[in-house]
Design an enzyme around this catalytic site. Structure first.
Site, mmCIF file in Angstrom:
data_model
loop_
_atom_site.group_PDB
_atom_site.id
_atom_site.type_symbol
_atom_site.label_atom_id
_atom_site.label_comp_id
_atom_site.label_asym_id
_atom_site.label_seq_id
_atom_site.Cartn_x
_atom_site.Cartn_y
_atom_site.Cartn_z
ATOM 1 N N CYS A 143 13.502 -41.108 -10.989
ATOM 2 C CA CYS A 143 13.253 -41.437 -12.395
ATOM 3 C C CYS A 143 13.280 -42.961 -12.567
ATOM 4 C CB CYS A 143 14.309 -40.792 -13.279
ATOM 5 S SG CYS A 143 15.887 -41.644 -13.186
ATOM 6 N N ARG A 162 5.745 -31.956 -26.103
ATOM 7 C CA ARG A 162 5.375 -33.191 -25.391
ATOM 8 C C ARG A 162 4.078 -33.007 -24.591
ATOM 9 N NH1 ARG A 162 10.164 -36.293 -24.524
ATOM 10 N NH2 ARG A 162 11.528 -36.000 -26.305
ATOM 11 N N LYS A 201 8.856 -28.666 -24.070
ATOM 12 C CA LYS A 201 7.955 -28.993 -22.956
ATOM 13 C C LYS A 201 7.213 -27.766 -22.435
ATOM 14 C CE LYS A 201 10.747 -32.898 -21.635
ATOM 15 N NZ LYS A 201 11.537 -33.564 -20.600
ATOM 16 N N CYS A 218 16.021 -48.038 -18.697
ATOM 17 C CA CYS A 218 16.560 -46.846 -19.358
ATOM 18 C C CYS A 218 17.971 -47.093 -19.881
ATOM 19 C CB CYS A 218 16.570 -45.666 -18.388
ATOM 20 S SG CYS A 218 17.267 -44.208 -19.190
HETATM 21 FE FE1 SRM Z 1 13.351 -38.071 -19.564
HETATM 22 C C1 SRM Z 1 15.434 -39.299 -21.908
HETATM 23 C C2 SRM Z 1 12.260 -41.145 -18.866
HETATM 24 C C3 SRM Z 1 10.823 -36.702 -17.793
HETATM 25 C C4 SRM Z 1 15.014 -35.054 -19.519
HETATM 26 N N1 SRM Z 1 13.746 -39.889 -20.325
HETATM 27 C C5 SRM Z 1 14.610 -40.189 -21.325
HETATM 28 C C6 SRM Z 1 14.495 -41.655 -21.735
HETATM 29 C C7 SRM Z 1 13.481 -41.750 -22.841
HETATM 30 C C8 SRM Z 1 15.824 -42.353 -22.095
HETATM 31 C C9 SRM Z 1 16.223 -42.402 -23.531
HETATM 32 O O1 SRM Z 1 16.248 -41.356 -24.213
HETATM 33 O O2 SRM Z 1 16.585 -43.477 -23.975
HETATM 34 C C10 SRM Z 1 13.955 -42.237 -20.410
HETATM 35 C C11 SRM Z 1 13.162 -43.524 -20.525
HETATM 36 C C12 SRM Z 1 13.336 -44.355 -19.276
HETATM 37 C C13 SRM Z 1 12.363 -45.451 -19.141
HETATM 38 O O3 SRM Z 1 12.795 -46.633 -19.198
HETATM 39 O O4 SRM Z 1 11.187 -45.212 -18.931
HETATM 40 C C14 SRM Z 1 13.254 -41.031 -19.833
HETATM 41 N N2 SRM Z 1 11.761 -38.783 -18.634
HETATM 42 C C15 SRM Z 1 11.532 -40.094 -18.364
HETATM 43 C C16 SRM Z 1 10.382 -40.278 -17.391
HETATM 44 C C17 SRM Z 1 9.549 -41.517 -17.660
HETATM 45 C C18 SRM Z 1 10.963 -40.287 -15.964
HETATM 46 C C19 SRM Z 1 10.007 -40.697 -14.878
HETATM 47 O O5 SRM Z 1 10.474 -41.468 -14.037
HETATM 48 O O6 SRM Z 1 8.876 -40.250 -14.815
HETATM 49 C C20 SRM Z 1 9.646 -38.939 -17.615
HETATM 50 C C21 SRM Z 1 8.636 -39.009 -18.721
HETATM 51 C C22 SRM Z 1 7.930 -37.699 -18.885
HETATM 52 C C23 SRM Z 1 6.794 -37.716 -19.854
HETATM 53 O O7 SRM Z 1 5.748 -38.266 -19.526
HETATM 54 O O8 SRM Z 1 6.936 -37.137 -20.935
HETATM 55 C C24 SRM Z 1 10.807 -38.051 -18.056
HETATM 56 N N3 SRM Z 1 12.944 -36.190 -18.879
HETATM 57 C C25 SRM Z 1 11.906 -35.873 -18.048
HETATM 58 C C26 SRM Z 1 12.121 -34.586 -17.452
HETATM 59 C C27 SRM Z 1 11.232 -33.919 -16.423
HETATM 60 C C28 SRM Z 1 10.196 -33.031 -17.044
HETATM 61 O O9 SRM Z 1 10.076 -32.964 -18.268
HETATM 62 O O10 SRM Z 1 9.477 -32.378 -16.295
HETATM 63 C C29 SRM Z 1 13.340 -34.118 -17.946
HETATM 64 C C30 SRM Z 1 14.041 -32.806 -17.530
HETATM 65 C C31 SRM Z 1 13.447 -31.592 -18.101
HETATM 66 C C32 SRM Z 1 14.076 -31.244 -19.404
HETATM 67 O O11 SRM Z 1 13.660 -31.796 -20.420
HETATM 68 O O12 SRM Z 1 15.026 -30.460 -19.419
HETATM 69 C C33 SRM Z 1 13.844 -35.133 -18.844
HETATM 70 N N4 SRM Z 1 14.926 -37.281 -20.609
HETATM 71 C C34 SRM Z 1 15.499 -36.058 -20.392
HETATM 72 C C35 SRM Z 1 16.682 -35.936 -21.196
HETATM 73 C C36 SRM Z 1 17.631 -34.707 -21.254
HETATM 74 C C37 SRM Z 1 17.140 -33.690 -22.209
HETATM 75 C C38 SRM Z 1 18.114 -32.560 -22.392
HETATM 76 O O13 SRM Z 1 17.682 -31.453 -22.657
HETATM 77 O O14 SRM Z 1 19.320 -32.779 -22.285
HETATM 78 C C39 SRM Z 1 16.821 -37.168 -21.885
HETATM 79 C C40 SRM Z 1 17.935 -37.552 -22.864
HETATM 80 C C41 SRM Z 1 17.793 -36.896 -24.192
HETATM 81 O O15 SRM Z 1 16.769 -36.315 -24.546
HETATM 82 O O16 SRM Z 1 18.771 -36.994 -24.925
HETATM 83 C C42 SRM Z 1 15.710 -37.973 -21.487
HETATM 84 FE FE1 SF4 Z 2 16.789 -41.440 -15.277
HETATM 85 FE FE2 SF4 Z 2 17.148 -42.529 -17.676
HETATM 86 FE FE3 SF4 Z 2 16.196 -40.082 -17.411
HETATM 87 FE FE4 SF4 Z 2 18.744 -40.600 -16.889
HETATM 88 S S1 SF4 Z 2 17.680 -40.715 -18.880
HETATM 89 S S2 SF4 Z 2 17.412 -39.334 -15.679
HETATM 90 S S3 SF4 Z 2 18.547 -42.600 -15.936
HETATM 91 S S4 SF4 Z 2 15.197 -41.991 -16.766
#
Ligand code: SRM
Ligand code: SF4
Length: 573
Positions: free
Chosen positions: A429, A144, A210, A435
């Site tokens: 978040c 990413r 990442k 989301c």
């Molecule tokens: Fe995230 C899924 C938003 C950083 C771990 N993340 C999602 C989704 C796409 C929901 C979905 O799959 O349907 C969210 C979209 C919400 C929306 O409406 O915007 C979402 N993630 C975000 C953002 C926008 C949060 C924010 O408020 O800034 C961040 C976008 C980052 C970027 O620009 O790429 C975001 N997500 C993160 C981070 C933090 C980081 O990377 O530093 C994490 C935790 C670190 C990690 O990956 O372990 C993170 N997001 C997840 C996960 C859990 C992954 C896992 O290993 O279990 C999901 C769900 C999944 O992948 O199944 C997820």
């Molecule tokens: Fe927040 Fe959605 Fe990410 Fe859950 S998946 S931590 S509700 S942005």
């Protein structure tokens, strides 16, 4: 990969997709629905988009037997978080023309647009590309957006680090022609004979991947939340190399102890010329040994725990054909941003602004979005998105500073100093309403929680004491909650698991303190602990360290005992 177990469905989807094409073009052309099929949605992620629906009105539409209010989230890659004023203006235009009127600055230094409808999706992506940005690999089972300490102006070291982040990003971008073909009307590749993904192969990675690059003493990219990180080792102002950290991650699922957040292991040191090679080989080891049977067990952190960090290092060395060197010493002080103006060695100025929840919008009396747009129209430097969802107006010449300051003043943005350090160190978040995985409010919920806690903070005299506080709508961990000193993780509407005791530098996981705590009880539960901290802390002791010393939660060194230590009673030490 296990021979006996069945591969996860997405693995077949990737193999059959002809390098991420699938039926996406057909699905996008189908105007009988605002959505896409389940498989198309999965492939769309590799192109940087998610299908969502407005959850605030979901129930009402169901009642009236209407299709969900579908729209798309577009994530725009900004390697190292650096964007030009022209790119800022483009995002601002797109926010009005095709999205919900807001720009979201993410926790990985990227832009997001929400609310783009299907018929406008292609046009929006074309416009993003026309501004020299892209969305490929912003999501999906690939590397990413690469994060990087966003202060490259401070020294040559910082410039080196930004450059290396951009090189890693470029090198690990998927090679498929599908993106150009589908979105940019690129020439169709008729035969797949010559098409190869030299690094990923046909099935890409088992799961998302990442990478971050940190410059101590700042850990603002949160290396322990990344699959792979490089920690710059600076000697006499020069980056002599990087420590290599692997296997960090946040995501877990409530009630599934086999899923857990994990701190990264620091496994070696590498000179700058080898960083891209190491990135490639770490990715390849994960490609070959990651679990492709269970997507909840497919991140690099589980690959490492299924074998061991020593095994992983051996594999990486084998793929590299040389050994990583021994780890060098370094120290992180914090993982927050440094607000206000700073001047660099060349006499340029940089202003780190607080953007609550990373949401750039005009709302009621607030005209932050208009103000930033006007700044972009006169700004000759650049914008830097921080991993804490904030923004740096960077490289301002001294003669341009008064003009920018006047706009900041006019739009009420010169106010970092008026905010509590608690608020300045907060992350929420996105969560509801976009989301699909959210269980509780976060971006819309945390500001109010902080306002309540600020009453205690004032009483305790802690207005200027940085305590990291994060809220997420579910345990996936997008706001990196498990690395903060105070964290609220959504359990159900209006209910949060409360975690305490993360390291102030993001180097220790916090621990569960209260399960399913009603939102309305947060101040009553946390208030006494904050007051106790103000009264009983030792010199220089952080809130995270204090709650462990005072016995509110037990110490932990890694994520393996993460689920233990739920205290049934709140006790005031
Ligand atoms: Fe995230 C899924 C938003 C950083 C771990 N993340 C999602 C989704 C796409 C929901 C979905 O799959 O349907 C969210 C979209 C919400 C929306 O409406 O915007 C979402 N993630 C975000 C953002 C926008 C949060 C924010 O408020 O800034 C961040 C976008 C980052 C970027 O620009 O790429 C975001 N997500 C993160 C981070 C933090 C980081 O990377 O530093 C994490 C935790 C670190 C990690 O990956 O372990 C993170 N997001 C997840 C996960 C859990 C992954 C896992 O290993 O279990 C999901 C769900 C999944 O992948 O199944 C997820
Ligand atoms: Fe927040 Fe959605 Fe990410 Fe859950 S998946 S931590 S509700 S942005």
């Amino acid at each position: 990969m296990s021979d006996e177990k069945k591969l996860a469905h997405n693995e077949y989807l990737k193999i059959d997709s002809n390098y991420l094409r699938g039926t996406l073009a057909e699905g996008l052309a189908d105007t009988s629905t605002g959505g896409l099929t389940e498989d198309e949605q999965q492939l769309l992620k590799f192109h940087g988009c998610y299908l969502q629906d407005d959850r605030d009105i979901r129930a009402g539409r169901r009642k009236h037997k209407l299709e969900k209010a579908f729209s798309f989230l577009i994530r725009v890659r900004v390697p190292g978080g650096v964007a030009t004023p022209e790119q800022w203006i483009k995002m601002d235009n797109l926010a009005s023309d095709f999205a919900n009127g807001t720009i979201k600055l993410t926790t990985r230094q990227a832009f997001q647009l929400h609310g783009v409808i299907k018929t406008q999706l292609k046009r929006t992506i074309q416009e993003i590309n026309a501004a020299a940005m892209d969305t490929i690999a912003a999501c999906g089972d690939v590397n990413r957006n690469v994060m990087c300490n966003p202060n490259p102006f401070l020294s040559q070291a910082h410039a080196d680090v930004l450059k290396i982040s951009q090189e890693i990003s470029e090198h690990l971008t998927p090679a498929t022609g599908a993106y150009h073909e589908i979105w940019l009307d690129g020439e169709k590749v008729e035969s797949t004979a010559e098409e190869v993904e030299p690094i990923y192969g046909k099935t890409y990675l088992p799961r998302k991947f990442k990478i971050a690059v940190a410059v101590p003493p700042s850990n603002d990219v949160d290396i322990h939340a990344n699959d792979l990180s490089f920690v710059a080792i600076v000697e006499d102002g020069k980056v002599v190399g990087y420590n290599v950290a692997v296997g960090g991650g946040m995501g877990m699922t409530h009630g599934m102890p086999e899923t857990y957040p994990r701190l990264a292991d620091i496994i070696g040191f590498v000179t700058p010329d080898k960083v891209v090679d190491v990135s490639e080989k770490v990715v390849m080891v994960q490609r070959d040994f990651g679990d492709r049977t269970n997507r909840k067990h497919a991140r690099l952190k589980y690959t490492i725990d299924s074998h061991s960090a020593d095994w992983f290092l051996e594999k990486v060395n084998e793929y590299l054909g040389y050994d990583l060197e021994p780890v060098r010493e370094f120290k992180f002080d914090d993982n927050g941003d440094r607000f206000g103006w700073v001047e660099d060695h060349q006499g340029n100025f940089h202003l780190n602004l607080f953007i609550e929840g990373g949401r750039v919008r005009d709302d009621g009396d607030s005209t932050v979005r208009t103000g930033l747009r006007k700044i972009a129209e006169i700004h000759k430097g650049d914008f830097r998105l921080t991993g804490n969802q904030n923004l740096i107006i960077a490289n301002v010449r001294p003669e341009d500073r008064p003009g920018i300051e006047a706009l900041l003043e006019e739009h009420g943005m010169l106010n970092s100093h008026e905010r509590s350090a608690l608020r300045l160190n907060s992350i929420a978040c996105v969560s509801l309403p976009t989301c699909g995985l959210a269980l509780a409010e976060a971006e819309r919920g945390l500001p109010g929680v902080i306002t309540e806690l600020e009453e205690v903070i004032e009483e305790a005299g802690l207005r200027h004491d940085a305590i990291t506080i994060r809220m997420t709508g579910c345990p996936n961990g997008c706001g990196r909650p498990f690395l903060s000193e105070i964290a609220f993780v959504g359990r159900a509407p209006g209910k949060y698991n409360l975690y305490l005791g993360g390291g102030h530098a993001g180097d220790r996981l916090n621990k569960l303190y209260r399960e399913a705590l009603p939102r309305t009880e947060i101040k009553a539960v946390l208030g006494p602990i904050i007051l106790d901290y103000a009264k009983s802390r030792e010199d220089g002791e952080s809130f995270g360290d204090f709650v462990i010393r005072a016995g509110y939660v037990a110490a932990t060194v890694n994520g393996l005992d993460f689920h233990e230590n739920l205290k049934p009673e709140v006790t005031s030490a």
